[in-house]
Scaffold this motif. Structure first.
Motif, PDB file in Angstrom:
ATOM      1  N   PHE A  14      32.754  23.906  38.398  1.00  0.00           N
ATOM      2  CA  PHE A  14      32.443  24.275  37.020  1.00  0.00           C
ATOM      3  C   PHE A  14      33.073  25.617  36.646  1.00  0.00           C
ATOM      4  O   PHE A  14      33.578  25.781  35.540  1.00  0.00           O
ATOM      5  CB  PHE A  14      30.928  24.346  36.797  1.00  0.00           C
ATOM      6  N   VAL A  15      33.024  26.592  37.561  1.00  0.00           N
ATOM      7  CA  VAL A  15      33.616  27.900  37.280  1.00  0.00           C
ATOM      8  C   VAL A  15      35.115  27.747  37.025  1.00  0.00           C
ATOM      9  O   VAL A  15      35.660  28.327  36.078  1.00  0.00           O
ATOM     10  CB  VAL A  15      33.339  28.897  38.425  1.00  0.00           C
ATOM     11  N   SER A  16      35.781  26.962  37.857  1.00  0.00           N
ATOM     12  CA  SER A  16      37.222  26.758  37.667  1.00  0.00           C
ATOM     13  C   SER A  16      37.512  26.095  36.327  1.00  0.00           C
ATOM     14  O   SER A  16      38.414  26.520  35.599  1.00  0.00           O
ATOM     15  CB  SER A  16      37.796  25.912  38.803  1.00  0.00           C
ATOM     16  N   LEU A  17      36.761  25.057  36.004  1.00  0.00           N
ATOM     17  CA  LEU A  17      36.948  24.388  34.710  1.00  0.00           C
ATOM     18  C   LEU A  17      36.681  25.334  33.551  1.00  0.00           C
ATOM     19  O   LEU A  17      37.437  25.391  32.584  1.00  0.00           O
ATOM     20  CB  LEU A  17      36.027  23.171  34.602  1.00  0.00           C
ATOM     21  N   ARG A  87      44.750  35.535  31.734  1.00  0.00           N
ATOM     22  CA  ARG A  87      45.862  35.708  30.790  1.00  0.00           C
ATOM     23  C   ARG A  87      46.987  36.529  31.410  1.00  0.00           C
ATOM     24  O   ARG A  87      48.158  36.210  31.254  1.00  0.00           O
ATOM     25  CB  ARG A  87      45.364  36.376  29.508  1.00  0.00           C
ATOM     26  N   LEU A  88      46.633  37.558  32.150  1.00  0.00           N
ATOM     27  CA  LEU A  88      47.636  38.471  32.698  1.00  0.00           C
ATOM     28  C   LEU A  88      48.216  38.017  34.044  1.00  0.00           C
ATOM     29  O   LEU A  88      49.372  38.327  34.345  1.00  0.00           O
ATOM     30  CB  LEU A  88      47.035  39.870  32.861  1.00  0.00           C
ATOM     31  N   LEU A  89      47.420  37.300  34.844  1.00  0.00           N
ATOM     32  CA  LEU A  89      47.850  36.947  36.197  1.00  0.00           C
ATOM     33  C   LEU A  89      48.050  35.457  36.428  1.00  0.00           C
ATOM     34  O   LEU A  89      48.669  35.069  37.412  1.00  0.00           O
ATOM     35  CB  LEU A  89      46.812  37.449  37.221  1.00  0.00           C
ATOM     36  N   ALA A  94      44.324  35.065  39.613  1.00  0.00           N
ATOM     37  CA  ALA A  94      43.116  35.742  39.119  1.00  0.00           C
ATOM     38  C   ALA A  94      41.879  35.249  39.866  1.00  0.00           C
ATOM     39  O   ALA A  94      41.051  36.054  40.309  1.00  0.00           O
ATOM     40  CB  ALA A  94      42.964  35.520  37.619  1.00  0.00           C
ATOM     41  N   ILE A  95      41.748  33.943  40.016  1.00  0.00           N
ATOM     42  CA  ILE A  95      40.570  33.402  40.694  1.00  0.00           C
ATOM     43  C   ILE A  95      40.587  33.770  42.169  1.00  0.00           C
ATOM     44  O   ILE A  95      39.530  34.015  42.772  1.00  0.00           O
ATOM     45  CB  ILE A  95      40.467  31.872  40.500  1.00  0.00           C
ATOM     46  N   SER A 101      36.752  39.420  45.655  1.00  0.00           N
ATOM     47  CA  SER A 101      35.804  40.404  45.143  1.00  0.00           C
ATOM     48  C   SER A 101      34.360  39.921  45.308  1.00  0.00           C
ATOM     49  O   SER A 101      33.486  40.676  45.736  1.00  0.00           O
ATOM     50  CB  SER A 101      36.113  40.684  43.675  1.00  0.00           C
ATOM     51  N   GLN A 102      34.105  38.660  44.985  1.00  0.00           N
ATOM     52  CA  GLN A 102      32.761  38.109  45.145  1.00  0.00           C
ATOM     53  C   GLN A 102      32.315  38.169  46.593  1.00  0.00           C
ATOM     54  O   GLN A 102      31.177  38.541  46.887  1.00  0.00           O
ATOM     55  CB  GLN A 102      32.711  36.653  44.673  1.00  0.00           C
ATOM     56  N   LEU A 103      33.194  37.804  47.487  1.00  0.00           N
ATOM     57  CA  LEU A 103      32.862  37.793  48.904  1.00  0.00           C
ATOM     58  C   LEU A 103      32.554  39.202  49.406  1.00  0.00           C
ATOM     59  O   LEU A 103      31.550  39.429  50.077  1.00  0.00           O
ATOM     60  CB  LEU A 103      34.006  37.177  49.702  1.00  0.00           C
TER      61      LEU A 103
END
Length: 155
Positions: A14-17, A87-89, A94-95, A101-103
């Motif tokens: 869901f996050v990816s979508l 948008r930038l990466l 980006a993900i 970062s989340q980890l």
């Protein structure tokens, strides 16, 4: 445990979508409109589902720490930063950074017991596992970049 794993897999999907949809909306209307649209629809969906599944209990919000209410503001930061990062990466890069970062922050929060979490000592195996994930993402991105560059050079 298997149901927890399944929920985590679905959440990741869901996050990816959502990130792809958010970046497409951002192309048309801008970052703050996208953030407002996404979180507004999320609010309406959550309100509807909460009332349907929990009824009056949905509105019982006593015994909450005051700083818990900041999560909505954090959500604004998540959506707006992700939209700009994509948008930038581009989505994959980006993900990948978001996952790292989340980890790192999850390990830090768990090991320090911050924000009311049960303190879970950081073990060498957890650290090695996190490093493997970070290295895997870096290899994935670097190899993908090299292959992309080679494809561009051939055409």
């Amino acid at each position: 445990m298997m149901i927890g794993i399944l929920f985590a897999i679905v959440a990741g999907s869901f996050v990816s979508l959502q990130n792809i949809f958010n970046s497409k909306v951002n192309e048309k209307v801008g970052s703050w409109s996208t953030t407002t649209f996404v979180l507004g629809l999320g609010f309406l969906a959550s309100l509807t589902m909460g009332v349907l599944f929990e009824g009056k209990r949905f509105f019982l919000l006593q015994n909450m720490e005051p700083w818990y209410w900041l999560s909505g503001l954090i959500g604004v930061g998540v959506v707006s930063c992700l939209v700009q990062g994509i948008r930038l990466l581009g989505p994959t890069y980006a993900i990948s950074i978001v996952l790292i970062s989340q980890l790192v922050f999850a390990l830090l929060l768990d090991s320090m017991g911050w924000l009311g979490l049960e303190r879970i000592p950081l073990t060498p195996s957890q650290l090695i596992g996190a490093l493997f994930i970070v290295c895997g993402i870096m290899v994935f991105k670097l190899v993908g970049k090299k292959e992309h560059q080679e494809a561009v050079n051939l055409s």
